[in-house]
Structures are given as structure tokens and as C-alpha cells.
Design a protein around this motif. Sequence first.
Motif, PDB file in Angstrom:
ATOM      1  N   TRP A   1      37.342  40.452  49.142  1.00 29.19           N
ATOM      2  CA  TRP A   1      38.668  40.828  49.620  1.00 29.19           C
ATOM      3  C   TRP A   1      39.661  39.678  49.488  1.00 29.19           C
ATOM      4  CZ3 TRP A   1      41.666  44.573  49.765  1.00 29.19           C
ATOM      5  CH2 TRP A   1      42.658  44.782  50.726  1.00 29.19           C
TER       6      TRP A   1
ATOM      7  N   PHE B   1      41.595  39.687  46.158  1.00 31.82           N
ATOM      8  CA  PHE B   1      42.351  40.890  45.792  1.00 31.82           C
ATOM      9  C   PHE B   1      43.538  40.564  44.889  1.00 31.82           C
ATOM     10  CE2 PHE B   1      46.033  43.640  46.774  1.00 31.82           C
ATOM     11  CZ  PHE B   1      45.567  44.827  46.231  1.00 31.82           C
TER      12      PHE B   1
ATOM     13  N   ARG C   1      41.730  37.833  37.918  1.00 31.92           N
ATOM     14  CA  ARG C   1      40.837  38.969  38.182  1.00 31.92           C
ATOM     15  C   ARG C   1      41.549  40.287  37.903  1.00 31.92           C
ATOM     16  NH1 ARG C   1      39.769  42.916  41.292  1.00 31.92           N
ATOM     17  NH2 ARG C   1      41.659  42.611  42.537  1.00 31.92           N
ATOM     18  N   LEU C   2      42.786  40.404  38.385  1.00 37.55           N
ATOM     19  CA  LEU C   2      43.558  41.626  38.169  1.00 37.55           C
ATOM     20  C   LEU C   2      43.839  41.857  36.684  1.00 37.55           C
ATOM     21  CD1 LEU C   2      46.094  41.365  41.131  1.00 37.55           C
ATOM     22  CD2 LEU C   2      44.431  43.209  40.788  1.00 37.55           C
TER      23      LEU C   2
ATOM     24  N   ASP D   1      40.719  43.140  35.253  1.00 40.77           N
ATOM     25  CA  ASP D   1      40.354  44.447  35.800  1.00 40.77           C
ATOM     26  C   ASP D   1      41.208  45.576  35.232  1.00 40.77           C
ATOM     27  OD1 ASP D   1      38.762  46.060  37.444  1.00 40.77           O
ATOM     28  OD2 ASP D   1      40.236  46.029  39.063  1.00 40.77           O
TER      29      ASP D   1
ATOM     30  N   TYR E   1      41.052  49.209  36.261  1.00 36.85           N
ATOM     31  CA  TYR E   1      41.038  48.812  37.679  1.00 36.85           C
ATOM     32  C   TYR E   1      39.822  49.352  38.449  1.00 36.85           C
ATOM     33  CZ  TYR E   1      45.883  47.266  37.031  1.00 36.85           C
ATOM     34  OH  TYR E   1      47.024  46.622  36.600  1.00 36.85           O
TER      35      TYR E   1
ATOM     36  N   GLU F   1      37.117  47.690  39.380  1.00 39.97           N
ATOM     37  CA  GLU F   1      36.696  46.736  40.410  1.00 39.97           C
ATOM     38  C   GLU F   1      37.610  46.785  41.631  1.00 39.97           C
ATOM     39  OE1 GLU F   1      35.131  42.329  39.969  1.00 39.97           O
ATOM     40  OE2 GLU F   1      37.328  42.307  40.136  1.00 39.97           O
ATOM     41  N   THR F   2      38.912  46.814  41.403  1.00 40.57           N
ATOM     42  CA  THR F   2      39.861  46.814  42.520  1.00 40.57           C
ATOM     43  C   THR F   2      39.785  48.111  43.314  1.00 40.57           C
ATOM     44  OG1 THR F   2      41.344  45.420  41.205  1.00 40.57           O
ATOM     45  CG2 THR F   2      42.270  46.454  43.173  1.00 40.57           C
ATOM     46  N   THR F   3      39.601  49.222  42.611  1.00 39.54           N
ATOM     47  CA  THR F   3      39.453  50.508  43.288  1.00 39.54           C
ATOM     48  C   THR F   3      38.234  50.501  44.198  1.00 39.54           C
ATOM     49  OG1 THR F   3      40.497  51.675  41.433  1.00 39.54           O
ATOM     50  CG2 THR F   3      39.170  52.991  42.962  1.00 39.54           C
TER      51      THR F   3
ATOM     52  N   PHE G   1      48.794  47.668  45.055  1.00 39.48           N
ATOM     53  CA  PHE G   1      47.915  48.166  43.998  1.00 39.48           C
ATOM     54  C   PHE G   1      48.553  49.343  43.262  1.00 39.48           C
ATOM     55  CE2 PHE G   1      43.738  50.384  42.846  1.00 39.48           C
ATOM     56  CZ  PHE G   1      43.598  49.648  41.678  1.00 39.48           C
TER      57      PHE G   1
END
Length: 258
Positions: free
Chosen positions: A105, A108, A113-114, A117, A122, A124-126, A198
Amino acid sequence: MSMRRFMVGGMILILLAGCVFWFYKNSQYQRDDAYNQKMFDVVMAEKMQQLYDQAQNWEQPIRLDVHDKRLYGDYKIMSEFLLNYWMENAEARNLYLRELKAAKWDKFLDVDRLDRDRQQNYVETTQMLADVKMIETSYLQDNSESQQHFLNQARSLSIHPEMKAALLVKINQKQDQRKEYALFNLEQQIYSKAEQMFELLKNHRWQKQEGKISFYDTAQVKQFNQLYQDVLRLNEKIEKIKSQNAQTLEQDVASIAQ
């Protein structure tokens, strides 16, 4: 006649001896109780400091021995109950933080990372948001059940009625005023802000620029920046509440001992 006077005199002596013994025992009990209460203050101050010190390192489980040979009777029972109560609350909070850490977390808003991803739609973020939501829900439910458990346990303690009444009042007050609830409420607000951020990332074009998220449209830039500033303000409130914890613990111990 003399025998009768002797018997009456003997009874008076027995009564006097009984009274003297009662006053002696009562005086001794009061002295012992005063000593026990004073030692309760000492033990609780020491143990609560140990608990507070350990709780600061939330990445490690709390290990606290709640027993102490210096206490006995009602004060021993109450001391062990209170220490278990606060230790369980602190450890539940720390476990919650460890689970958030395991869900990444704190990563995030990591731009690298984003950026990676979004190339995977996305995924991983989801999953991260779903995991965090589940962790928060579980923490809230477990916390509620734990509070009810300790309240029921307090009602069944074999201690002096006045001490039990004071303890129950204090526990009920703390359940209404617990700072964990305030922290959790702020963290839920951060989660809501994260969801909104997001949505912007998923639905609008952006690029990684100098290690930062840069939207192509000015409107999204303003929206995202506002959400980010909101998160920073919420984090400031969280840190302010955390800084008050040590003083609150000291006040709790003092009020219980009175």
C-alpha cells in the motif's frame, strides 16, 4: 456472685480482644491495600512504557509479560486485564499496518510501479486496492469483536465491585474515544482519495516526467494535485494523533489507579 462477675469480666475481655484483633487486621488490610495500590501505579507505569516502546516498532509483534510478582489480589487481576487489553489493541493495530505493508500500500503512488502496471492494464493496482479494502474491513470487524470480548471479560472479573464499576466505565469511555477509530477513519478517507486518483490514472492520458506523474490535460493535473494535497493533509492529522498516544496512555493508567 463472684463467679458471675468473673464470667462477665471474661466475656468483656474476649470482646475487647476481638475488637483489638479486628482493628489490627483492618489497619493491616488498609496498609496492605495502600501498598498494593502504590505498587499498581509503579508496575503499570513500567509495563505501559514497555508496551508503548514496543508498539512503535509496528513491524515486529508485541511481546509483553503482563504478570508481575509485586502485585496480588484485585490489583494483580486488574493490572493483567488492562495490560492484555491495551496490548491486544496495539498488536491488532500493528498487524493491520503489517498487512497493509504486505499489500504494498505504501507503493501505491510509486511512479515507476504505476508506469509498469499500466502496461499490464493496471492489474497490480486493481488487486492492491481490493486487498487493502479487505484488510480494512477485516480490521474493523475484528476490532469490534475484540472490544466486546474484553467488555464481557471485564464484567466477569472477580474484583471489588467498586473497582469493577470504575473499570467498566473507563472501558466504555475508551471505546467511544479510542484514537484507533480516529486513525482508521482518516485512513479510510485516504483510501477514498486513492480510488479517485486511480480513476484519473486509468481514464486519462499521463506520462512519467522527471519521476512524477504528468497528465496531458490541465484539468486532470488540477484534480490529481488536489487529491494528493488532501492525502498529505490527512497524513498530517494521522501523525498528530500518533504523537498524542504516549500522553493518553499515562492519563489512562493514572485514572484507573485512582
